[in-house]
Design an enzyme around this catalytic site. Sequence first.
Site, short mmCIF file in Angstrom:
data_model
loop_
_atom_site.label_atom_id
_atom_site.label_comp_id
_atom_site.label_asym_id
_atom_site.label_seq_id
_atom_site.Cartn_x
_atom_site.Cartn_y
_atom_site.Cartn_z
CB THR A 265 -0.89 0.05 1.24
OG1 THR A 265 -0.08 0.35 2.40
CG2 THR A 265 -1.63 -1.25 1.45
CG ASP A 266 1.44 5.81 -1.14
OD1 ASP A 266 2.33 6.03 -0.29
OD2 ASP A 266 1.40 6.42 -2.23
CG PHE A 267 3.82 5.96 3.89
CD1 PHE A 267 4.35 4.92 3.16
CD2 PHE A 267 4.68 6.66 4.72
CE1 PHE A 267 5.69 4.58 3.22
CE2 PHE A 267 6.03 6.34 4.80
CZ PHE A 267 6.53 5.29 4.05
#
Length: 789
Positions: A265-267
Amino acid sequence: MTTPPEMTAFLDALLARMSLKEKVGQLNYPSGSGVDTTGVSEAVDTPVMIRRGELCGISAGATVGDRRELQRIAVEAGPNGIPLLFGKDCIQRYKTGGPIPLALSCSWDLDLIRRINEMTAREARADGININWAPMLDICHDARWGRIAEGNGEFPFLGARIAETIVRAYQGEDGDMARPDRFMATLKHFMGYGLARAGRDYASVEASVATLARIMEPFRAGIAAGAGAVMVAFNTINDIPVTAHRVLLQEVLRKRLGFTGIIVTDFTAIDPELLHHGVAATSREAAYLAFKAGVHVDLVSQAFLRHLPDLVADGIANPDAYTHPDGAFRYGPVTEAEITERSRDVLVAKWRLGLFHDPYIGMSEALRDAVTYTRENRALVREAAAKSLVLLKNDRGVLPLKPAGTLAVIGPLAQDRIDMQGTWAIDVEPDHSVTILEGLQNAVGKGATILHAKGCNIVNDPSQAARLNMHNTFMPSVVIGPHSPATMLQEALAVVRRADAILLCLGEAKEHAGESSTRADITLPPDQRPLFDAIAAHAQATNTPLILIAMAGRPLALTHEAARVDALIWTGHPGNEAGNALADVIFGAVAPSGRLSQALPRNVGQLPYRTEDLPTGRPIWGAGVDVAGDTEVDAHGRHVFRKFTTACILEGPHTPLFPAGFGLTYTSFTYGPLAPSTTALKGDETLTVTVEITNTGARAGVEVAQVYLHDLVGLTSRPRRQLIGFQRVELAPGEARTLSFVLTPDALRYPVGDRLTDYTMAREPGAFDLMIGPNAEEVQRLRFHWDRT
């Protein structure tokens, strides 16, 4: 990629020893102790989590020594001694700062891009970084979007060639990452992030299957080159957040594109962002949806760590609760078998990086010092900056300047050693930078007099300055000086009155672009306009040559400025050697060779602007209001009334200010006629087209010959031109060279279908236009026909 039997046996034995919680730990990548890159993540006690086996990697550790110590804890005190991943956003540079990716793509030089990214891998791995949250492959057509700086221009074809080049530079041609000069590539952001509505970062995306298929090409190329990881995008696509998009991640990314690596995932994209998207009511639901969509690694939110073990237990106890078609938990229970396979994929990535054989590979202060900020690295980024800048105008042949007389260097970016690095230059130290003023002084020595005045601030508003300084690790770059704008302007005018030529350095701070840096207006920052207007008026009144250096993280709308300067150079943010590289071009030691990878619009009202746009039912050549008078012949040989095309765009032409592919140099080229091998193709035959290019000027130069295709009639509307090839060629004065371009049958294919899971790549018989030229607008056309048999 073949699976070594010894890896399979090793991982089978390792997974058999691991508890469920430890397997889940391999899916958790928190932020480090006290490290908060997003403003919403929780700080963690890194050593404690390592000893518990609760993470697969970490962003903690400011130095190679810190990372080595954390790795020691993992292999000596963690359960089963599993080594850590250390990730970072090395956006085509690490310590030695080269041009931002958008600028580097303007070089159209794949060998240069390979060398720059090999340097990035060498420097980063020696400092303990073994996985890179890059490259960014998002195609964008709206320069308001700040993250356009991190991409490779607007063309999917060029983006695909750059993607495969970067993956091989990071991971090696042979894919052997168990070396101290290589690390793992993460293709991001899959997908559609660059199409955010109105360029607003994180905004929703609405896109057709055909559009998504086209912008997927860089990801397809990066996956084919062996990329080890893919990061999913923040945004929704057609109402579904990508982080929870089962069809996109499993059916398209996994099955259609054949990706076998890890999906991250992104942050904080799981928690809180799936809650904010409105598809999950709780963190537990968000973790479930992301996991069932196919995500391996949860960056920062730790929702997997908190909830996956309980979801497994609950699925065993209450299996019927996970089958309701309308419920949040509608995709079946989370099983330990699923978690085991996801954990295995993460462990495979660590095996490929060589961490099970040597967890400390590349982690050496001596190696770091030997490969960082070297003379060779500085020469490379200087070469890259010079090849990436684009000369857009050179009236009266004012460039190159002679290193003599008096040169006035004006503007807030002339002596700025931080903003030249561009966004995401996290580890680039400003002390290693050469400013524009310093580079010019280095070049002329005592041969010329160089005068300097700041002239204005980048911005005058303290709150804007604070926002632009928020990611400046070492020192603020946007400094509002003690003098008033009026005083600084008068100081600049006093300097230019003594000059034989003026170099005006204006543009954006590095954080005008990048994540969460959308601009509503893409002209020069307004506080710089009074300085420009005053200097331009003086130059016009005194006939003093005026050269504008536009430094920015995006394509700017420079219509006002371009009309009032003699020469115009767009540089992007050029990196450590900006000053020396610009001096090389300004004084003619290096001829400019950059070509725009993205069109520069005339104004923000043209956005989003796509060079590969579809034709309309009322084409540009026929749009507008009929007026009495003579008729003219249109592109199809029909007689039509002349039109006022301003009926469609009242403020100016439809065309960009400078088209994609455009760029000038210090010589001139002519193209001979196109010579096809045939104009009637059948089946799988290929078409070869040759063209002779001649350097008709007095000095050597580089030309970038570009090939575009238009399918005149198809099952769906086809782009008016689509980049399908290019060649970069250097010619001596008077030299002529014949270039050959081979058109394969696959180049005629295009996506047709209503679903991303089963669209086909169609190829329909009929007429096609092949176009070759120095940019997207100035082309020669060749019509050919293709039939199935």
